[in-house]
Design a protein around this motif. Structure first.
Motif, short mmCIF file in Angstrom:
data_model
loop_
_atom_site.label_atom_id
_atom_site.label_comp_id
_atom_site.label_asym_id
_atom_site.label_seq_id
_atom_site.Cartn_x
_atom_site.Cartn_y
_atom_site.Cartn_z
N THR A 12 0.74 -1.27 -0.05
CA THR A 12 0.12 0.07 -0.05
C THR A 12 0.89 1.37 -0.09
N ALA A 13 2.18 1.17 0.67
CA ALA A 13 2.92 2.43 0.76
C ALA A 13 3.54 2.77 -0.53
N THR A 14 3.65 1.52 -1.38
CA THR A 14 4.12 2.05 -2.82
C THR A 14 3.07 2.64 -3.52
N LEU A 15 1.63 2.20 -3.58
CA LEU A 15 0.70 2.95 -4.18
C LEU A 15 0.71 4.43 -3.62
N GLY A 16 1.05 4.80 -2.41
CA GLY A 16 0.95 5.87 -1.98
C GLY A 16 1.90 6.98 -2.24
N VAL A 158 -4.97 0.68 4.62
CA VAL A 158 -5.70 0.04 3.67
C VAL A 158 -5.93 1.18 2.65
N VAL A 159 -6.20 0.44 1.36
CA VAL A 159 -6.47 1.21 0.10
C VAL A 159 -7.54 0.63 -0.59
N VAL A 160 -8.57 1.47 -1.33
CA VAL A 160 -9.43 1.17 -2.02
C VAL A 160 -9.27 1.18 -3.54
N LEU A 161 -9.38 0.31 -4.57
CA LEU A 161 -8.87 0.60 -5.85
C LEU A 161 -10.16 0.36 -6.84
N ASP A 162 -10.29 1.22 -7.77
CA ASP A 162 -11.48 0.78 -8.59
C ASP A 162 -11.01 -0.32 -9.41
N PRO A 163 -11.89 -1.20 -9.64
CA PRO A 163 -11.41 -2.60 -10.46
C PRO A 163 -10.85 -2.39 -11.67
N ALA A 164 -11.59 -1.42 -12.38
CA ALA A 164 -10.93 -1.18 -13.84
C ALA A 164 -9.58 -0.62 -13.85
N GLU A 165 -9.11 -0.03 -12.71
CA GLU A 165 -7.75 0.58 -12.71
C GLU A 165 -6.88 -0.35 -11.81
N ALA A 166 -7.22 -1.31 -11.11
CA ALA A 166 -6.33 -1.89 -10.22
C ALA A 166 -4.93 -2.39 -10.83
N GLN A 167 -5.37 -3.07 -12.00
CA GLN A 167 -4.23 -3.82 -12.81
C GLN A 167 -3.15 -2.74 -13.07
N SER A 168 -3.58 -1.71 -13.77
CA SER A 168 -2.57 -0.75 -14.19
C SER A 168 -1.78 -0.02 -13.01
N PHE A 169 -2.52 0.15 -11.91
CA PHE A 169 -1.80 0.58 -10.54
C PHE A 169 -0.86 -0.41 -10.04
N ALA A 170 -1.30 -1.55 -10.19
CA ALA A 170 -0.50 -2.80 -9.76
C ALA A 170 0.77 -2.76 -10.43
N ASP A 171 0.89 -2.72 -11.87
CA ASP A 171 1.93 -2.82 -12.35
C ASP A 171 2.66 -1.42 -12.33
N ARG A 172 2.40 -0.43 -12.09
CA ARG A 172 3.12 0.52 -12.11
C ARG A 172 3.96 0.60 -10.42
#
Length: 205
Positions: A12-16, A158-172
């Motif tokens: 989650t900290a990476t997404l942050g 805890v972070v909440v992601l839009d299902p349509a964007e979750a994969q692109s966020f995960a890749d980044r």
């Protein structure tokens, strides 16, 4: 849509580092910080000391879901304990996020069930049948959560992601985490953080 989504290595900290929204209040902390979970949200809205909505949710939950509970500002009654933990595990729920309190800490830890909450209380909810909702848009820890949104929770929060964007966020995020390994190696080799992040440019005359 997200059958192949794998966030097991994403922090989650990476997404942050590149996201500002979707994060729940830091007050929601992991009972077992070493755990990381992710999955689609099964949302629950509960008022006061009535635990009926959670009973209903635990009876229809599907394997792989994350229970996310909006306590509507009740910071007195614990809505989760040993019995709800057992019910959740029998349904294959991967974890729970409670914007409020839990009880029976030792039993939950012994069962190995991952849960995030604001703390513990000995005063519990009761199945009074007054109301509440499941599978509706809620607010949990200051974050909007819709049924089916992807929830990622770990030692940092805890972070909440839009299902349509979750994969692109995960890749980044994965690219960022791979880059961090390279940065750490350079630091251990003697470079300073300033040299790595702001390499000096040659002077020109």
């Amino acid at each position: 849509m997200n059958a192949h989504l794998d966030l097991s290595a994403i922090e989650t900290a990476t997404l942050g580092h590149f996201l500002e929204s979707g994060f729940m209040a830091p007050a929601l902390q992991a009972l077992s910080p070493e755990r990381r979970i992710f999955g689609p949200a099964l949302t629950v809205r509960m008022n006061g000391d009535d635990g009926s909505a959670l009973v209903q949710a635990l009876s229809v939950a599907e394997a792989g879901q994350v229970i996310v509970v909006d306590r509507c500002g009740d910071f007195r009654h614990a809505c989760w304990g040993a019995v709800t933990t057992c019910a959740a595990q029998q349904r294959g729920i991967v974890g729970a996020v409670i914007d409020g309190f839990i009880t029976d800490r030792s039993a939950i830890v012994a069962a190995g069930f991952p849960i995030w909450s604001r703390g513990r209380s000995p005063i519990t909810t009761k199945p009074r049948g007054y109301g509440g909702d499941i599978n509706v848009p809620i607010n949990c820890g200051g974050a909007a959560v819709r049924p089916g949104d992807i929830v990622l929770a770990d030692e940092s929060g805890v972070v909440v992601l839009d299902p349509a964007e979750a994969q692109s966020f995960a890749d980044r995020a994965q690219e960022s985490q791979d880059n961090e390994i390279w940065i750490l190696e350079r630091l251990k080799a003697g470079e300073t953080l300033a040299e790595i992040t702001n390499p000096a440019k040659k002077d020109t005359f």
